[in-house]
Design a protein around this motif. Structure first.
Motif, PDB file in Angstrom:
ATOM      1  N   ARG A  65      -6.089  48.871 -15.408  1.00 21.63           N
ATOM      2  CA  ARG A  65      -6.014  49.373 -16.805  1.00 21.63           C
ATOM      3  C   ARG A  65      -7.252  49.350 -17.669  1.00 21.63           C
ATOM      4  NH1 ARG A  65      -4.263  45.508 -20.499  1.00 21.63           N
ATOM      5  NH2 ARG A  65      -3.579  47.194 -22.008  1.00 21.63           N
ATOM      6  N   PRO A  93      -8.573  48.527 -20.809  1.00 25.43           N
ATOM      7  CA  PRO A  93      -8.266  47.761 -22.179  1.00 25.43           C
ATOM      8  C   PRO A  93      -9.197  48.400 -23.364  1.00 25.43           C
ATOM      9  CG  PRO A  93      -9.520  46.229 -20.764  1.00 25.43           C
ATOM     10  CD  PRO A  93      -9.185  47.326 -20.044  1.00 25.43           C
ATOM     11  N   GLU A  98       0.333  54.225 -24.568  1.00 29.29           N
ATOM     12  CA  GLU A  98       0.403  52.608 -24.636  1.00 29.29           C
ATOM     13  C   GLU A  98       1.721  52.054 -24.874  1.00 29.29           C
ATOM     14  OE1 GLU A  98      -1.519  49.295 -23.855  1.00 29.29           O
ATOM     15  OE2 GLU A  98      -2.583  51.269 -24.110  1.00 29.29           O
ATOM     16  N   THR A 115       2.784  49.010 -22.108  1.00 28.59           N
ATOM     17  CA  THR A 115       3.386  47.751 -22.455  1.00 28.59           C
ATOM     18  C   THR A 115       4.716  47.396 -21.919  1.00 28.59           C
ATOM     19  OG1 THR A 115       1.969  47.774 -24.579  1.00 28.59           O
ATOM     20  CG2 THR A 115       3.818  46.376 -24.408  1.00 28.59           C
ATOM     21  N   THR A 151      -3.958  43.673 -13.216  1.00 23.39           N
ATOM     22  CA  THR A 151      -4.510  44.405 -14.148  1.00 23.39           C
ATOM     23  C   THR A 151      -5.906  44.674 -13.865  1.00 23.39           C
ATOM     24  OG1 THR A 151      -4.267  42.972 -15.894  1.00 23.39           O
ATOM     25  CG2 THR A 151      -2.580  44.319 -15.880  1.00 23.39           C
ATOM     26  N   ASN A 152      -6.522  43.988 -13.009  1.00 18.42           N
ATOM     27  CA  ASN A 152      -7.971  43.937 -12.854  1.00 18.42           C
ATOM     28  C   ASN A 152      -8.093  43.959 -11.441  1.00 18.42           C
ATOM     29  OD1 ASN A 152      -8.828  41.304 -12.373  1.00 18.42           O
ATOM     30  ND2 ASN A 152      -7.725  41.010 -14.166  1.00 18.42           N
TER      31      ASN A 152
END
Length: 140
Positions: free
Chosen positions: A84, A86, A93, A97, A112-113
């Motif tokens: 994602r 950020p 969004e 979430t 998420t990375n």
């Protein structure tokens, strides 16, 4: 060691799609034995650039994140790699979430990375996520 087949979701925001392609190319052999799912454009790019078999949902803003979330709530997803962005506001969004929250509720490993994604994929290849297969069978 035999690797158990897992259901893996691959999602990338626009600014992270190139990283997702690099990741899937680099870990193609790790991903190939598993069932792969992705949101629309991400899935299309992965298929075109890696040749991996990927089930495509709708794009994220058109409900793809929610479709993957539904699979999580049904305990039919074992891992989510969601690269994602950020720093860029996303029109969907709340869906992002909700997807992250569902991973926490159902104890689904979530990256998420790129750094965490690599650790999860390396662990997957070593059988460190086999507990998901056991848990999935217990709940279903």
């Amino acid at each position: 060691m035999e690797v158990k087949k897992m259901n893996i979701a691959l999602i990338a925001h626009d600014e992270k799609k190139e990283q997702m392609i690099e990741l899937t190319l680099s870990y193609k052999n790790y991903l190939k034995p598993h069932t792969l799912f992705a949101t629309g454009t991400t899935g299309k790019r992965i298929i075109e650039e890696t040749g991996l078999d990927v089930h495509r949902f709708k794009s994220g803003p058109h409900g793809g994140d929610q479709q993957i979330g539904a699979k999580i709530s049904e305990n039919k997803m074992d891992m989510v790699i969601f690269l994602r962005d950020p720093l860029t506001p996303q029109p969907h969004e709340p869906d992002v979430t909700a997807l992250i929250r569902l991973c926490d509720v159902y104890a689904i490993p979530l990256a998420t990375n790129i750094g965490t994604a690599e650790i999860l994929l390396r662990g997957l290849s070593k059988g460190f996520l086999d507990w998901r297969k056991l848990r999935r069978n217990d709940i279903l």
